[in-house]
Write a protein that holds these residues in place. Sequence first.
Motif, PDB file in Angstrom:
ATOM      1  N   LYS A   1       0.829  -1.200   0.000  1.00  0.00           N
ATOM      2  CA  LYS A   1       0.000   0.000   0.000  1.00  0.00           C
ATOM      3  C   LYS A   1       0.869   1.258   0.000  1.00  0.00           C
ATOM      4  CE  LYS A   1      -3.602  -0.499   2.398  1.00  0.00           C
ATOM      5  NZ  LYS A   1      -4.507  -0.666   3.505  1.00  0.00           N
ATOM      6  N   GLU A   2       1.958   1.232   0.774  1.00  0.00           N
ATOM      7  CA  GLU A   2       2.860   2.382   0.806  1.00  0.00           C
ATOM      8  C   GLU A   2       3.510   2.607  -0.558  1.00  0.00           C
ATOM      9  OE1 GLU A   2       5.516   1.311   3.957  1.00  0.00           O
ATOM     10  OE2 GLU A   2       4.278   2.259   5.485  1.00  0.00           O
ATOM     11  N   LEU A   3       3.914   1.520  -1.220  1.00  0.00           N
ATOM     12  CA  LEU A   3       4.528   1.650  -2.539  1.00  0.00           C
ATOM     13  C   LEU A   3       3.528   2.202  -3.553  1.00  0.00           C
ATOM     14  CD1 LEU A   3       6.834   1.289  -4.529  1.00  0.00           C
ATOM     15  CD2 LEU A   3       6.154  -1.091  -4.805  1.00  0.00           C
ATOM     16  N   LEU A   4       2.306   1.706  -3.532  1.00  0.00           N
ATOM     17  CA  LEU A   4       1.284   2.237  -4.434  1.00  0.00           C
ATOM     18  C   LEU A   4       1.020   3.718  -4.150  1.00  0.00           C
ATOM     19  CD1 LEU A   4      -1.329  -0.659  -4.707  1.00  0.00           C
ATOM     20  CD2 LEU A   4      -0.007   0.369  -6.562  1.00  0.00           C
ATOM     21  N   THR A   5       1.002   4.093  -2.886  1.00  0.00           N
ATOM     22  CA  THR A   5       0.810   5.497  -2.516  1.00  0.00           C
ATOM     23  C   THR A   5       1.934   6.352  -3.092  1.00  0.00           C
ATOM     24  OG1 THR A   5      -0.298   4.847  -0.480  1.00  0.00           O
ATOM     25  CG2 THR A   5       0.539   7.097  -0.581  1.00  0.00           C
ATOM     26  N   TYR A   6       3.161   5.863  -2.957  1.00  0.00           N
ATOM     27  CA  TYR A   6       4.289   6.614  -3.521  1.00  0.00           C
ATOM     28  C   TYR A   6       4.143   6.741  -5.033  1.00  0.00           C
ATOM     29  CZ  TYR A   6       8.805   7.739  -5.442  1.00  0.00           C
ATOM     30  OH  TYR A   6       9.793   8.333  -6.184  1.00  0.00           O
TER      31      TYR A   6
ATOM     32  N   LEU B   1      16.471   3.544  10.631  1.00  0.00           N
ATOM     33  CA  LEU B   1      17.292   3.239   9.464  1.00  0.00           C
ATOM     34  C   LEU B   1      16.577   2.263   8.528  1.00  0.00           C
ATOM     35  CD1 LEU B   1      19.977   3.923   8.197  1.00  0.00           C
ATOM     36  CD2 LEU B   1      21.003   2.049   9.471  1.00  0.00           C
ATOM     37  N   ARG B   2      15.879   1.281   9.084  1.00  0.00           N
ATOM     38  CA  ARG B   2      15.093   0.345   8.257  1.00  0.00           C
ATOM     39  C   ARG B   2      14.021   1.084   7.469  1.00  0.00           C
ATOM     40  NH1 ARG B   2      15.242  -3.017  12.613  1.00  0.00           N
ATOM     41  NH2 ARG B   2      13.161  -2.432  13.264  1.00  0.00           N
ATOM     42  N   SER B   3      13.357   2.024   8.110  1.00  0.00           N
ATOM     43  CA  SER B   3      12.313   2.758   7.394  1.00  0.00           C
ATOM     44  C   SER B   3      12.918   3.647   6.307  1.00  0.00           C
ATOM     45  CB  SER B   3      11.451   3.569   8.360  1.00  0.00           C
ATOM     46  OG  SER B   3      12.192   4.578   8.972  1.00  0.00           O
ATOM     47  N   ILE B   4      14.090   4.217   6.550  1.00  0.00           N
ATOM     48  CA  ILE B   4      14.760   5.027   5.524  1.00  0.00           C
ATOM     49  C   ILE B   4      15.103   4.157   4.324  1.00  0.00           C
ATOM     50  CG2 ILE B   4      16.912   6.255   4.985  1.00  0.00           C
ATOM     51  CD1 ILE B   4      16.782   7.425   7.810  1.00  0.00           C
ATOM     52  N   LYS B   5      15.618   2.975   4.577  1.00  0.00           N
ATOM     53  CA  LYS B   5      15.962   2.054   3.480  1.00  0.00           C
ATOM     54  C   LYS B   5      14.708   1.695   2.675  1.00  0.00           C
ATOM     55  CE  LYS B   5      20.280   1.412   4.692  1.00  0.00           C
ATOM     56  NZ  LYS B   5      21.406   1.841   3.928  1.00  0.00           N
TER      57      LYS B   5
ATOM     58  N   ARG C   1      13.987   2.599  -1.226  1.00  0.00           N
ATOM     59  CA  ARG C   1      13.662   1.553  -2.201  1.00  0.00           C
ATOM     60  C   ARG C   1      12.432   1.927  -3.008  1.00  0.00           C
ATOM     61  NH1 ARG C   1      14.073  -2.379   1.548  1.00  0.00           N
ATOM     62  NH2 ARG C   1      11.826  -2.618   1.639  1.00  0.00           N
ATOM     63  N   TYR C   2      11.458   2.573  -2.388  1.00  0.00           N
ATOM     64  CA  TYR C   2      10.267   3.000  -3.124  1.00  0.00           C
ATOM     65  C   TYR C   2      10.654   3.973  -4.222  1.00  0.00           C
ATOM     66  CZ  TYR C   2       7.400   1.164   0.730  1.00  0.00           C
ATOM     67  OH  TYR C   2       6.800   0.372   1.660  1.00  0.00           O
ATOM     68  N   SER C   3      11.518   4.910  -3.898  1.00  0.00           N
ATOM     69  CA  SER C   3      11.886   5.960  -4.836  1.00  0.00           C
ATOM     70  C   SER C   3      12.804   5.454  -5.940  1.00  0.00           C
ATOM     71  CB  SER C   3      12.575   7.096  -4.084  1.00  0.00           C
ATOM     72  OG  SER C   3      13.099   8.027  -4.973  1.00  0.00           O
ATOM     73  N   GLN C   4      13.748   4.599  -5.602  1.00  0.00           N
ATOM     74  CA  GLN C   4      14.744   4.064  -6.530  1.00  0.00           C
ATOM     75  C   GLN C   4      15.626   5.147  -7.133  1.00  0.00           C
ATOM     76  OE1 GLN C   4      12.569   1.611  -9.340  1.00  0.00           O
ATOM     77  NE2 GLN C   4      12.859  -0.176  -8.052  1.00  0.00           N
ATOM     78  N   LYS C   5      15.726   6.289  -6.477  1.00  0.00           N
ATOM     79  CA  LYS C   5      16.597   7.368  -6.935  1.00  0.00           C
ATOM     80  C   LYS C   5      17.739   7.503  -5.934  1.00  0.00           C
ATOM     81  CE  LYS C   5      13.151   9.870  -9.481  1.00  0.00           C
ATOM     82  NZ  LYS C   5      11.998  10.704  -9.353  1.00  0.00           N
ATOM     83  N   LYS C   6      18.943   7.482  -6.442  1.00  0.00           N
ATOM     84  CA  LYS C   6      20.118   7.549  -5.572  1.00  0.00           C
ATOM     85  C   LYS C   6      20.192   8.889  -4.833  1.00  0.00           C
ATOM     86  CE  LYS C   6      21.755   3.516  -6.494  1.00  0.00           C
ATOM     87  NZ  LYS C   6      21.642   2.482  -5.474  1.00  0.00           N
ATOM     88  N   GLU C   7      19.737   9.963  -5.493  1.00  0.00           N
ATOM     89  CA  GLU C   7      19.775  11.275  -4.851  1.00  0.00           C
ATOM     90  C   GLU C   7      18.897  11.291  -3.600  1.00  0.00           C
ATOM     91  OE1 GLU C   7      18.917  10.809  -8.045  1.00  0.00           O
ATOM     92  OE2 GLU C   7      20.413  11.829  -9.254  1.00  0.00           O
TER      93      GLU C   7
END
Length: 158
Positions: free
Chosen positions: A36-41, A83-87, A91-97
């Motif tokens: 659900k979080e990924l779809l929201t993003y 840190l787990r939530s940041i990772k 991952r949702y964004s897939q942008k290195k920046e």
Amino acid sequence: MKAATVSQLKKELSYRSPEEVLEICLRLSKFKKENKELLTYLLFESTDEAGYIESVKNEIDLEFENINTNTYYYIKKSVRKILRSIKKYSRYSQKKETEVELLIYFCSKLKTFKPSISRNTTLMNLYKRQLDLVEKIISTLHEDLQYDYRLELENLAN
């Protein structure tokens, strides 16, 4: 039941009608919070990456405020959770920046955290590992971005 490969799923989804794909996505979102979080993003936040980063930074601020500072044990557990939530959000964004921005923000919050993490070896090692990871990711970015992020990284390393 063995899960199908990504290519098999992609091929099968191409045969389905848009209505069926919509139903599959909605059904998928009911099973796990991460889905659900990924779809929201993807649907709402992927168009405004700066806003997404700000919302994640606000969440990081809240989590740092809620850390139980009675013992270093609780601090370590909470920091690892953050840190787990940041990772996950990276991952949702897939942008290195985005990942670099969030990790630099995390490290800056950790560095200024009270009680000081310098008194705990585990937290210091975690901090140093994140700085190393940021350095590694920065080296893959565009040269202009590398310069800006390296300046921030140097401030954290000192």
